[in-house]
Write a protein that holds these residues in place. Structure first.
Motif, mmCIF file in Angstrom:
data_model
loop_
_atom_site.group_PDB
_atom_site.id
_atom_site.type_symbol
_atom_site.label_atom_id
_atom_site.label_comp_id
_atom_site.label_asym_id
_atom_site.label_seq_id
_atom_site.Cartn_x
_atom_site.Cartn_y
_atom_site.Cartn_z
ATOM 1 N N PHE A 77 -11.332 15.633 -4.998
ATOM 2 C CA PHE A 77 -10.878 16.822 -5.717
ATOM 3 C C PHE A 77 -12.074 17.610 -6.214
ATOM 4 N N VAL A 78 -11.825 18.878 -6.491
ATOM 5 C CA VAL A 78 -12.836 19.749 -7.068
ATOM 6 C C VAL A 78 -12.103 20.750 -7.964
ATOM 7 N N ALA A 79 -12.670 21.016 -9.123
ATOM 8 C CA ALA A 79 -12.112 22.005 -10.041
ATOM 9 C C ALA A 79 -12.907 23.289 -9.859
ATOM 10 N N LYS A 80 -12.214 24.347 -9.522
ATOM 11 C CA LYS A 80 -12.876 25.620 -9.282
ATOM 12 C C LYS A 80 -11.987 26.722 -9.844
ATOM 13 N N GLY A 81 -12.546 27.494 -10.757
ATOM 14 C CA GLY A 81 -11.759 28.563 -11.369
ATOM 15 C C GLY A 81 -10.621 27.986 -12.176
ATOM 16 N N LYS A 82 -9.447 28.564 -11.994
ATOM 17 C CA LYS A 82 -8.286 28.086 -12.749
ATOM 18 C C LYS A 82 -7.427 27.123 -11.945
ATOM 19 N N TYR A 83 -8.018 26.549 -10.885
ATOM 20 C CA TYR A 83 -7.283 25.622 -10.031
ATOM 21 C C TYR A 83 -8.043 24.309 -9.861
ATOM 22 N N ILE A 84 -7.272 23.276 -9.589
ATOM 23 C CA ILE A 84 -7.837 21.987 -9.187
ATOM 24 C C ILE A 84 -7.406 21.782 -7.740
ATOM 25 N N HIS A 85 -8.377 21.528 -6.870
ATOM 26 C CA HIS A 85 -8.119 21.382 -5.445
ATOM 27 C C HIS A 85 -8.241 19.902 -5.082
ATOM 28 N N PHE A 86 -7.194 19.361 -4.467
ATOM 29 C CA PHE A 86 -7.171 17.952 -4.062
ATOM 30 C C PHE A 86 -7.203 17.861 -2.535
ATOM 31 N N TYR A 87 -7.985 16.942 -2.029
ATOM 32 C CA TYR A 87 -8.053 16.642 -0.598
ATOM 33 C C TYR A 87 -7.756 15.156 -0.449
ATOM 34 N N LEU A 88 -6.589 14.845 0.043
ATOM 35 C CA LEU A 88 -6.159 13.450 0.123
ATOM 36 C C LEU A 88 -5.900 13.077 1.581
ATOM 37 N N PRO A 89 -6.501 11.993 2.035
ATOM 38 C CA PRO A 89 -6.274 11.594 3.425
ATOM 39 C C PRO A 89 -4.855 11.054 3.614
ATOM 40 N N ILE A 90 -4.318 11.262 4.822
ATOM 41 C CA ILE A 90 -3.002 10.719 5.176
ATOM 42 C C ILE A 90 -3.274 9.507 6.065
ATOM 43 N N ILE A 91 -3.095 8.325 5.483
ATOM 44 C CA ILE A 91 -3.398 7.085 6.195
ATOM 45 C C ILE A 91 -2.142 6.226 6.208
ATOM 46 N N TYR A 92 -1.788 5.748 7.411
ATOM 47 C CA TYR A 92 -0.625 4.882 7.549
ATOM 48 C C TYR A 92 -0.998 3.789 8.540
ATOM 49 N N HIS A 93 -0.869 2.534 8.118
ATOM 50 C CA HIS A 93 -1.253 1.383 8.930
ATOM 51 C C HIS A 93 -2.679 1.527 9.452
ATOM 52 N N ASP A 94 -3.588 1.850 8.555
ATOM 53 C CA ASP A 94 -5.014 2.009 8.865
ATOM 54 C C ASP A 94 -5.300 3.117 9.878
ATOM 55 N N ASN A 95 -4.360 3.977 10.148
ATOM 56 C CA ASN A 95 -4.580 5.115 11.042
ATOM 57 C C ASN A 95 -4.662 6.377 10.209
ATOM 58 N N ASN A 96 -5.690 7.151 10.430
ATOM 59 C CA ASN A 96 -5.854 8.407 9.727
ATOM 60 C C ASN A 96 -5.140 9.496 10.506
ATOM 61 N N PHE A 97 -4.130 10.076 9.877
ATOM 62 C CA PHE A 97 -3.347 11.116 10.537
ATOM 63 C C PHE A 97 -3.795 12.517 10.136
ATOM 64 N N GLY A 98 -4.741 12.628 9.255
ATOM 65 C CA GLY A 98 -5.203 13.932 8.797
ATOM 66 C C GLY A 98 -5.405 13.893 7.297
ATOM 67 N N TYR A 99 -5.211 15.027 6.652
ATOM 68 C CA TYR A 99 -5.361 15.065 5.206
ATOM 69 C C TYR A 99 -4.430 16.112 4.612
ATOM 70 N N THR A 100 -4.229 15.974 3.330
ATOM 71 C CA THR A 100 -3.392 16.894 2.579
ATOM 72 C C THR A 100 -4.287 17.689 1.647
ATOM 73 N N TYR A 101 -4.101 18.978 1.636
ATOM 74 C CA TYR A 101 -4.787 19.839 0.673
ATOM 75 C C TYR A 101 -3.749 20.286 -0.337
ATOM 76 N N LEU A 102 -4.065 20.137 -1.619
ATOM 77 C CA LEU A 102 -3.136 20.500 -2.681
ATOM 78 C C LEU A 102 -3.904 21.310 -3.711
ATOM 79 N N ARG A 103 -3.414 22.500 -4.019
ATOM 80 C CA ARG A 103 -4.026 23.340 -5.048
ATOM 81 C C ARG A 103 -3.067 23.385 -6.233
ATOM 82 N N VAL A 104 -3.543 22.945 -7.392
ATOM 83 C CA VAL A 104 -2.722 22.861 -8.593
ATOM 84 C C VAL A 104 -3.337 23.765 -9.654
#
Length: 190
Positions: free
Chosen positions: A62-89
């Motif tokens: 995650f990184v806090a920038k301006g008035k938002y917090i940005h999250f980058y979370l990997p999508i892992i299922y059974h040790d396989n990386n399917f990509g990542y999720t970006y979430l701006r809160v």
């Protein structure tokens, strides 16, 4: 205005369900799901915004920038990386709450300091008042030589014992002084 865009999501109902659930969280402003190759699979934007996610250092989630917090979370299922999720809160609710607490503390801290100061004065008077009374009596006796002075206190604790001892010492000194004057007068008469 909210919007959901699906790029290659197999079941479009899933995107609609995700969007409906995300709308209930007012702080979530944007959500994107990317596949392993970095292609966007789902995009949810609470308020249409053209801003791009900030670049994040590798290993950070995650990184806090301006008035938002940005999250980058990997999508892992059974040790396989399917990509990542970006979430701006939005951090607006959090910063508003912090501002509210700071305002409260700006009133409470001076009040506590004033209360501490008043309490310190009262404690000083309670403990030092009798000691100052004793010091004044000692000064009076040393200036006048009058050993008939007595000090009184309603305290029956250690301060009371100190005063009683001081008064007893004065009484004995006064008796010895009278005896000395009596002996002196006898010597002068003879």
């Amino acid at each position: 205005m909210t919007g959901v865009q699906t790029c290659a999501l197999p079941i479009s109902d899933t995107a609609a369900n995700v969007a409906a659930k995300l709308e209930s969280f007012k702080a979530i402003r944007q959500l994107s799901i990317y596949n392993r190759e970095g292609k966007q699979e789902l995009a949810y934007i609470h308020y249409l915004d053209t801003s791009l996610p900030p670049v994040i250092e590798p290993g950070k989630t995650f990184v806090a920038k301006g008035k938002y917090i940005h999250f980058y979370l990997p999508i892992i299922y059974h040790d396989n990386n399917f990509g990542y999720t970006y979430l701006r809160v939005s951090a607006e609710a959090f910063t508003d709450r912090l501002d509210h607490y700071f305002k409260r503390f700006s009133y409470i801290i001076p009040l506590l300091l004033l209360l501490s100061f008043i309490l310190a004065i009262l404690i000083q008077k309670f403990f030092l008042g009798p000691i100052n009374q004793l010091a004044d009596a000692i000064e009076n006796i040393s200036e006048t030589g009058n050993y008939s002075v007595r000090v009184t206190t309603p305290d029956e604790g250690e301060i009371g014992k100190l005063f009683d001892g001081f008064n007893l010492m004065l009484k004995r000194t006064e008796i010895v002084q009278r005896q000395l004057y009596t002996e002196k007068d006898k010597l002068l008469v003879t």
